[in-house]
Each structure stands twice: as structure tokens, then as C-alpha cells.
Design a protein around this motif. Structure first.
Motif, PDB file in Angstrom:
ATOM      1  N   ILE A 195       0.809  -1.205   0.000  1.00 17.19           N
ATOM      2  CA  ILE A 195       0.000   0.000   0.000  1.00 17.19           C
ATOM      3  C   ILE A 195       0.849   1.263   0.000  1.00 17.19           C
ATOM      4  N   GLN A 196       2.154   1.077   0.227  1.00 18.27           N
ATOM      5  CA  GLN A 196       3.016   2.231   0.400  1.00 18.27           C
ATOM      6  C   GLN A 196       2.876   3.253  -0.724  1.00 18.27           C
ATOM      7  N   ASP A 197       2.857   2.767  -1.943  1.00 14.88           N
ATOM      8  CA  ASP A 197       2.843   3.655  -3.100  1.00 14.88           C
ATOM      9  C   ASP A 197       1.537   4.425  -3.201  1.00 14.88           C
ATOM     10  N   GLU A 198       0.480   3.768  -2.721  1.00 18.84           N
ATOM     11  CA  GLU A 198      -0.830   4.380  -2.878  1.00 18.84           C
ATOM     12  C   GLU A 198      -1.088   5.404  -1.781  1.00 18.84           C
ATOM     13  N   ASP A 199      -0.214   5.440  -0.784  1.00 18.10           N
ATOM     14  CA  ASP A 199      -0.468   6.262   0.386  1.00 18.10           C
ATOM     15  C   ASP A 199      -0.783   7.714   0.050  1.00 18.10           C
ATOM     16  N   ASP A 200      -0.078   8.232  -0.916  1.00 24.62           N
ATOM     17  CA  ASP A 200      -0.212   9.654  -1.206  1.00 24.62           C
ATOM     18  C   ASP A 200      -1.596  10.038  -1.708  1.00 24.62           C
ATOM     19  N   GLN A 201      -2.242   9.067  -2.342  1.00 26.00           N
ATOM     20  CA  GLN A 201      -3.550   9.411  -2.898  1.00 26.00           C
ATOM     21  C   GLN A 201      -4.642   9.466  -1.838  1.00 26.00           C
ATOM     22  N   TYR A 202      -4.343   9.007  -0.623  1.00 30.71           N
ATOM     23  CA  TYR A 202      -5.356   9.006   0.436  1.00 30.71           C
ATOM     24  C   TYR A 202      -5.334  10.293   1.241  1.00 30.71           C
ATOM     25  N   SER A 203      -6.525  10.787   1.542  1.00 33.51           N
ATOM     26  CA  SER A 203      -6.557  11.973   2.389  1.00 33.51           C
ATOM     27  C   SER A 203      -6.441  11.587   3.869  1.00 33.51           C
ATOM     28  N   LEU A 204      -6.728  10.309   4.166  1.00 35.62           N
ATOM     29  CA  LEU A 204      -6.572   9.851   5.550  1.00 35.62           C
ATOM     30  C   LEU A 204      -5.969   8.459   5.562  1.00 35.62           C
ATOM     31  N   VAL A 205      -4.915   8.291   6.308  1.00 33.65           N
ATOM     32  CA  VAL A 205      -4.336   6.963   6.516  1.00 33.65           C
ATOM     33  C   VAL A 205      -4.046   6.816   8.003  1.00 33.65           C
ATOM     34  N   ALA A 206      -4.536   5.754   8.584  1.00 35.65           N
ATOM     35  CA  ALA A 206      -4.276   5.529  10.006  1.00 35.65           C
ATOM     36  C   ALA A 206      -4.047   4.053  10.220  1.00 35.65           C
ATOM     37  N   SER A 207      -3.042   3.697  10.992  1.00 38.26           N
ATOM     38  CA  SER A 207      -2.885   2.273  11.295  1.00 38.26           C
ATOM     39  C   SER A 207      -2.671   2.070  12.789  1.00 38.26           C
ATOM     40  N   LEU A 208      -3.057   0.889  13.182  1.00 36.20           N
ATOM     41  CA  LEU A 208      -3.199   0.591  14.609  1.00 36.20           C
ATOM     42  C   LEU A 208      -2.793  -0.860  14.816  1.00 36.20           C
ATOM     43  N   ASP A 209      -1.957  -1.134  15.812  1.00 40.14           N
ATOM     44  CA  ASP A 209      -1.553  -2.519  16.071  1.00 40.14           C
ATOM     45  C   ASP A 209      -2.660  -3.329  16.733  1.00 40.14           C
ATOM     46  N   ASN A 210      -3.463  -2.642  17.510  1.00 44.75           N
ATOM     47  CA  ASN A 210      -4.539  -3.339  18.215  1.00 44.75           C
ATOM     48  C   ASN A 210      -5.862  -2.644  17.898  1.00 44.75           C
ATOM     49  N   VAL A 211      -6.665  -3.291  17.073  1.00 50.13           N
ATOM     50  CA  VAL A 211      -7.901  -2.675  16.603  1.00 50.13           C
ATOM     51  C   VAL A 211      -8.869  -2.387  17.751  1.00 50.13           C
ATOM     52  N   ARG A 212      -8.709  -3.127  18.844  1.00 50.34           N
ATOM     53  CA  ARG A 212      -9.639  -2.936  19.965  1.00 50.34           C
ATOM     54  C   ARG A 212      -9.495  -1.567  20.617  1.00 50.34           C
ATOM     55  N   ASN A 213      -8.333  -0.943  20.429  1.00 53.06           N
ATOM     56  CA  ASN A 213      -8.176   0.409  20.960  1.00 53.06           C
ATOM     57  C   ASN A 213      -9.098   1.402  20.263  1.00 53.06           C
ATOM     58  N   LEU A 214      -9.530   1.053  19.066  1.00 52.42           N
ATOM     59  CA  LEU A 214     -10.489   1.897  18.355  1.00 52.42           C
ATOM     60  C   LEU A 214     -11.919   1.403  18.578  1.00 52.42           C
ATOM     61  N   SER A 215     -12.094   0.089  18.443  1.00 52.92           N
ATOM     62  CA  SER A 215     -13.467  -0.424  18.491  1.00 52.92           C
ATOM     63  C   SER A 215     -14.115  -0.234  19.862  1.00 52.92           C
ATOM     64  N   THR A 216     -13.324  -0.349  20.914  1.00 54.25           N
ATOM     65  CA  THR A 216     -13.897  -0.177  22.256  1.00 54.25           C
ATOM     66  C   THR A 216     -14.478   1.224  22.430  1.00 54.25           C
ATOM     67  N   ILE A 217     -13.715   2.202  21.982  1.00 57.63           N
ATOM     68  CA  ILE A 217     -14.166   3.586  22.133  1.00 57.63           C
ATOM     69  C   ILE A 217     -15.426   3.830  21.292  1.00 57.63           C
ATOM     70  N   LEU A 218     -15.441   3.248  20.095  1.00 57.63           N
ATOM     71  CA  LEU A 218     -16.610   3.465  19.237  1.00 57.63           C
ATOM     72  C   LEU A 218     -17.857   2.804  19.820  1.00 57.63           C
ATOM     73  N   LYS A 219     -17.660   1.690  20.496  1.00 60.13           N
ATOM     74  CA  LYS A 219     -18.813   1.021  21.119  1.00 60.13           C
ATOM     75  C   LYS A 219     -19.441   1.913  22.197  1.00 60.13           C
ATOM     76  N   ALA A 220     -18.628   2.746  22.813  1.00 60.82           N
ATOM     77  CA  ALA A 220     -19.129   3.610  23.887  1.00 60.82           C
ATOM     78  C   ALA A 220     -20.118   4.657  23.383  1.00 60.82           C
ATOM     79  N   ILE A 221     -20.133   4.898  22.076  1.00 61.42           N
ATOM     80  CA  ILE A 221     -21.077   5.897  21.549  1.00 61.42           C
ATOM     81  C   ILE A 221     -22.046   5.258  20.560  1.00 61.42           C
ATOM     82  N   HIS A 222     -22.084   3.939  20.554  1.00 54.99           N
ATOM     83  CA  HIS A 222     -22.895   3.261  19.539  1.00 54.99           C
ATOM     84  C   HIS A 222     -24.341   3.113  20.004  1.00 54.99           C
TER      85      HIS A 222
END
Lengths: 282, 389
Positions: free
Chosen positions: A8-35
Motif C-alpha cells: 500500500i506504500q505507493d498508494e499512500d499519497d492518494q489518500y486523504s486519511l491513513v491511520a494504522s493501529l496494532d490493536n484494533v480494539r483500541n479503536l473499536s472499544t471507544i466506538l462502542k461507547a457511543i454506539h
């Protein structure tokens, strides 16, 4: 995940947002709090992502995932905004299972090309990669509660465990939750008025659960219980909660949530008071 | 006129109290709080009058128990509030104001001590056995011989092919604290009340006693502790094959507010009415839908003032009714739970202690209670329970 990164490295520039996370639960847990609603609006700036959910033009929940939570976080534009189906997003984030397996982490790479494009999720666990494309929608204007800390009249910080039982046992036959905050007795009181009778829960200011107590003026406000009940989701995940009311009776509940890596995130609920002022008739 | 009640409990006491309320809530949504100098009684009766529960907490159960009978209140004021205050750890204070209605508690007229079969067992043993039953189990059958105790899925339910699981659980007589079986018996009763009282008795750490006779006669589950006394009376299924066995024997009546009810009806000669109800047993039976009549309306419906035997006795009534059941045609005996007689809860029960039918229900004010004893019958193919009020 070198393979995935390379691809994906080459395609990175075309994205307006790129975010990566080693542990997806750090995102999903927070989102569940407002779901508590199907759809959410996402705002990304270089500081991080804010996800907003609203209901009935009376309650708003915001989850803040600051850039530091992510291992990689790039925003090309000043701000990126899109609306997304939160239920679908959460389903995708937990595609490898929602309960944590010891020793295995699901990694996430999230890319968004811009207006009209889908949100791309690359999830990887144990060498297996899942790619999800979630259609994004026209962002809706979100409410501005104009909740300004200079207008705050009363503020209490409680350890969340003190409120947890109270919120999970709220008498849902009551239409409202009445919150009393006062420099004098009863200091902090939660009341419901249901079919079977009324209930009051009093927290004295010297309670061990009370981390901070700054009440300047007695305020009694009622909030629709159906609007506040969803905040229980954030409450159960949080360790501390800050309860504030401003001069208009607007309520702000800020939840401090510690993720699996010990980082702190915040979820905030705003709610406007019920118009009917208690005891106005008497 | 209502009673004033103030009691204070510690955390562990609240736990036991809560379990009692939970057990009773399996019977009915509504609960009577009935304070007296003997303690605080919690009572429940289900809508079909086939199950009754009473838990009496003695005054020493509480940290503080204060009760007074006479607090003046306006007659029309139905809703008052019950104030429950709890102080939780970490100094949070909870106050629940619960609406209540003034009404008269009932109690069952049933003497468990004359039952031919009596068992006493530690609740843990039964609770372990009960987990084997599926949650859909509604009724269980208890089969006993002088050597054996067997709890099994009810025969009726096991005939239903959609019910895939049939369970049987045997307990040897040596497991019991007390095991006395007068005759081989197989009775069927509702399961959920049994589960309730078991969890409660586990909380009190007291053994549970089971008293019963023959199919159709109610079963009593009792806990007799120094501080807490509980009695759950459950109707049992009348056996179609042994219809000669008289099924009815649980009766209900209602505690009256003497002061106003008696006054109000002074002109109507209530005693006469009540006796008429009793005498009607011999007359052709009526069909009553089970929920139509409240006790009071039943009372008013039955009777002319013609009969006057004001000094009659409640015990006489229940005996009569039992003997009478043999007249019921066999076809009507299929699938029915026995009835209960309910008696007034009285404040001066001592004087009736020696009465053979007084163990659970002691009719105090004989004048009042006579009014309350009348019979209703409800027979029908789809009616599992019927009742006598």
C-alpha cells in the motif's frame, strides 16, 4: 505486516486519511461507547479522529481518538469529514472476533481517499488479511451545544464505579432523570419518578468516590432518561466521569476511558434539559 | 387506619430479606407487608389462587423493629409511600419511595402438621438436583415411597413430544434430615415457586420441610428458623384416577379493616351472608371465571340474610367442603389443581392456637371471618387451577 505495508506504500499519497493501529480494539472499544445510533459522523484532523453520534437533536456523543493512539496517522487535508454506518464499521472492526484472544492482536490499516470514496479497512490477524470497503455518506451538520467551560456552574468528578450501578438500575418507567447539584445538601442527587414510586440516590461530597466537587449554585434539572440511558455504554468502560452543568442547564458527561495499552481516551455526552422545569407549577 | 412500620437491616440481613422478596415475586407481582408484634410478614398469592407464600421475619431479625398499629389516615388516601432507605458502602444513600395500596392480606387455611408425608432436607441437595431440569419445565412430579424420593418431569408435560428432555432425580431417604412417608404418593405441582423458596432457604441456611398428602391436596414448603419462618403453599394437580381423594383444602379469606368494613356493612347482616355461602356447597355448583370475583365481591354476591348461625366455625367449613368434593363428577376432575381456602390474617391469633385448622390461618375475629369463607368452583377443560375463596 511488511507485505501489507509494502503493497500500500505507493498508494499512500492518494489518500486523504491513513491511520494504522496494532490493536484494533483500541479503536473499536471507544466506538462502542457511543454506539447508540446507526450512523456516525467522523472528523479527522492532524490531532486525531472525532466520531459523533446524535439523537433527537437533544443528545450528542463524541468519541475522541487522538493521533497518538495510532501507530501511523496522516491527514493530507486540513480536515476530513464523512458520515458512516457505525454498526457496519464496528462489525468490520471485529471481523476476527470481538472478544480478545490471548496473544493475538488484530492490526488495522484504515484509508480514505476522499469525498465519494469508501472507507477502506485492512484487518490482519495471524497473516490473514481482510479488506473491507464501507461506503461513506454525505456528512450531516452536527449540533453545536455551545458548551463552554466558562459557563459551567457545577462540576463533579466521580469514580465511574459509583455511577455504574445507579445507571444500570435506572427505573426506566420514569420519563426523566433528575439531577440535583448543590453546594449544600443533598450535594449530588439522582432521582427518578416511575410507576412504582420515586427513587433518590445521594452522593455526599465527602464520599470516597468523589474526586472533585465544585458546585457553586443549586441546580435541579431533568433530562430525558431515554436519551441518557445510552451513556451507560461509555460509563461501563470508563474509570472516571466528569459531570458538568452550565448556566442553561445543559449537561456534559465526560468519560475517561483507559484502553488496553494504558492510553487515555475521552468520550463526551452532551444533553439538553427537559423544558419542563420541576416544581414550576407550585 | 394503617400500621406504621420502621425497620432497619444490616447488609447481610438485607440479603436474606431480598431473597425472600425474590422468592415471593415468583408467585405474584404484588406483595403484602403485614407488620405485627410477631414481626414483619410478607405475603403473596398468585392471581389464580393456586400458590401462596408467607415469610415472617421476627422482630429480632432486624437491627431495629418498630411497629404501631394505629396511625390515623384519611380513608380515601389509597396511595401512600413506602420508604426504603439504604446506605450503601462508600456513603451513597439510596431512597426508594414505593407506592402502595392499602388492602387486607390473606392467608391459607391449611394445617401442614396433619400431613401424612413429611420430609426435611438441606436446600443445597435439592437445589443441586433441580438444576437438571430445563428452564422450560413448568411442573414437576414428586413421587415418594417409604424408602425413596423421586423428583421428575411431570407426566403431563412428558407426554408432549415437543418436550425433548425428561428428567428423573432420586434422593435416598438417608439424605434427608427427616423422612416420614405415610403412604406412596405422587403429586404434581408448579416448579417455579419451588425454585424460589430453594434459593431463599439457601440464603437462610435453614433446612426446608415438605408437607403433603395426596394428589389434589396442597403441598407446603416450609422453613422454620429462629428468625425467619416461611410457608409456601402450592396447589397440586388432582389425580384423574383417584378422584375419590378429596382435592380441596387450601382456603383464603381476607383481613378486614374492622373499623370501616364492619361499620359499613352493619345493616346487611354479614354473618348471615357468609353462612349462606357455606351452605351453598350442597347446591348445584356454579362456574366462575377465576379472576372475576375479588374476595369482597364474592362475599357480597353470595347469600341472603336468611341463614343465621352466627357462631359457626371456620374449621367446620373446610371439613364440609372436603367431604363435599366427592360429589364432583369424575369427568370434571381431569387436570385440575386443588383449591385453597384462605383465612383472615388476625392480630390476636393466640386464642385459636388449639384449633385443628388453625396452623396457617387463624381466624381471629370469627364474626368477620365467617363472612369470608365461601366457595367458588371453576371447572373446565382448559382450567388447570381453580380456587376457593
Amino acid at each position: 505486516m511488511p507485505l501489507l505495508t509494502q503493497q500500500i506504500q505507493d498508494e499512500d499519497d492518494q489518500y486523504s486519511l491513513v491511520a494504522s493501529l496494532d490493536n484494533v480494539r483500541n479503536l473499536s472499544t471507544i466506538l462502542k461507547a457511543i454506539h447508540f445510533r446507526e450512523h456516525a459522523t467522523c472528523f479527522a484532523t492532524k490531532n486525531g479522529i472525532k466520531v459523533t453520534v446524535e439523537n433527537a437533536k437533544c443528545v450528542q456523543a463524541n468519541a475522541f481518538i487522538q493521533a497518538g493512539i495510532f501507530q501511523e496517522f496522516k491527514v493530507q487535508e486540513e480536515s476530513v469529514t464523512f458520515r458512516i454506518n457505525l454498526t457496519v464499521l464496528l462489525d468490520c472492526l471485529s471481523i476476527f472476533g470481538s472478544s480478545p484472544m490471548p496473544g493475538t492482536l488484530t492490526a488495522l490499516r484504515m484509508c480514505y481517499q476522499g469525498y465519494g470514496y469508501p472507507l477502506m479497512l485492512f484487518l490482519e490477524e495471524g497473516g490473514v488479511v481482510t479488506v473491507c470497503k464501507i461506503n461513506t455518506q454525505e456528512p450531516e451538520e452536527t449540533l453545536d451545544f455551545d458548551f463552554c467551560s466558562t459557563n459551567v456552574i457545577n462540576k463533579i468528578i466521580l469514580q465511574s464505579e459509583g455511577l455504574r450501578e445507579a445507571f444500570s438500575e435506572l427505573d426506566m418507567t420514569s420519563e426523566v432523570l433528575q439531577i440535583t447539584m448543590s453546594p449544600d445538601k443533598p450535594y449530588f442527587r439522582l432521582s427518578t419518578f416511575g410507576n412504582a414510586g420515586s427513587s433518590h440516590l445521594d452522593y455526599p461530597k465527602d464520599s470516597d468516590l468523589m474526586e472533585a466537587f465544585h458546585c457553586n449554585q443549586t441546580q435541579v434539572n431533568r433530562y430525558k432518561i431515554s436519551l441518557l440511558k445510552p451513556s451507560t455504554k461509555a460509563l461501563v468502560l470508563s474509570c472516571k466521569v466528569s459531570i458538568r452543568t452550565d448556566n442553561r442547564g445543559f449537561l456534559s458527561l465526560q468519560y475517561m476511558i483507559r484502553n488496553e495499552d494504558g492510553q487515555i481516551c475521552f468520550v463526551e455526552y452532551y444533553c439538553c434539559p427537559d423544558e419542563e422545569v420541576p416544581e414550576s407549577e407550585s | 387506619v394503617v400500621a406504621m412500620l420502621k425497620c432497619v437491616m444490616s447488609g447481610s440481613q438485607v440479603k436474606v430479606f431480598g431473597k425472600a422478596v425474590q422468592a415471593l415475586s415468583r408467585i405474584s407481582d404484588e406483595l403484602w407487608l403485614d407488620p405485627s408484634k410477631k414481626g414483619l410478614a410478607l405475603r403473596c398469592v398468585n392471581s389464580s389462587r393456586s400458590a401462596y407464600g408467607c415469610v415472617l421475619f421476627s422482630p429480632v431479625f432486624f437491627q431495629h423493629y418498630q411497629w404501631s398499629a394505629l396511625v390515623k389516615m384519611s380513608e380515601n388516601e389509597l396511595d401512600t409511600t413506602l420508604n426504603l432507605k439504604c446506605k450503601l458502602g462508600m456513603k451513597i444513600k439510596r431512597t426508594h419511595n414505593i407506592c402502595f395500596q392499602e388492602s387486607q392480606p390473606l392467608q391459607v387455611i391449611f394445617d401442614k402438621n396433619v400431613c401424612t408425608n413429611t420430609l426435611m432436607i438441606q436446600p443445597r441437595l435439592l437445589a443441586d438436583a433441580i438444576v437438571l431440569f430445563t428452564s422450560s419445565q413448568e411442573e414437576v412430579t414428586l413421587a415418594v415411597t417409604p424408602l425413596n424420593f423421586c423428583l421428575k418431569s411431570s407426566n403431563e408435560e412428558s407426554m408432549d413430544l415437543s418436550n425433548a428432555v425428561y428428567s428423573e432425580m432420586f434422593v435416598g431417604s438417608d439424605e434427608f434430615d427427616f423422612f416420614q412417608i405415610g403412604m406412596d404418593t405422587e403429586i404434581t405441582f408448579c416448579f417455579k415457586e419451588l425454585k424460589g423458596i430453594l434459593t431463599f432457604s439457601e440464603a437462610t441456611h435453614a433446612p426446608i420441610s415438605i408437607y403433603f398428602d395426596f394428589p389434589g391436596k396442597p403441598l407446603a414448603l416450609s422453613i422454620d428458623d429462629m428468625l425467619v419462618e416461611a410457608n409456601f403453599i402450592l396447589a397440586t394437580l388432582a389425580d384423574e384416577s383417584s378422584r375419590a381423594s378429596s382435592p380441596q383444602s387450601l382456603c383464603l379469606s381476607q383481613k378486614r379493616k374492622r373499623s370501616d368494613l364492619i361499620k359499613k356493612k352493619a345493616g346487611k347482616n354479614i354473618t348471615g351472608q357468609a353462612l349462606e355461602c357455606i351452605s351453598r356447597k350442597a347446591a348445584p355448583r356454579r362456574l366462575y371465571p377465576k379472576e372475576t370475583l375479588t374476595n369482597i365481591s364474592a362475599l357480597e354476591n353470595c347469600g341472603s340474610p336468611a341463614m343465621k348461625r352466627a357462631n359457626g366455625d371456620v374449621s367446620e367449613v373446610s371439613e364440609n367442603s372436603v367431604s363435599n368434593t366427592e360429589e364432583v363428577p369424575g369427568s370434571l376432575c381431569l387436570r385440575k389443581f386443588s383449591c385453597m381456602f384462605f383465612g383472615a390474617v388476625s392480630s390476636d391469633q393466640q386464642e385459636h392456637f388449639n384449633h385443628p385448622f388453625d396452623s396457617l390461618a387463624r381466624a381471629s375475629d370469627s364474626e368477620e371471618d365467617m363472612n369470608n369463607v365461601c366457595r367458588k368452583k371453576f371447572n373446565g377443560s382448559d382450567a388447570k387451577y381453580f380456587c376457593i375463596i
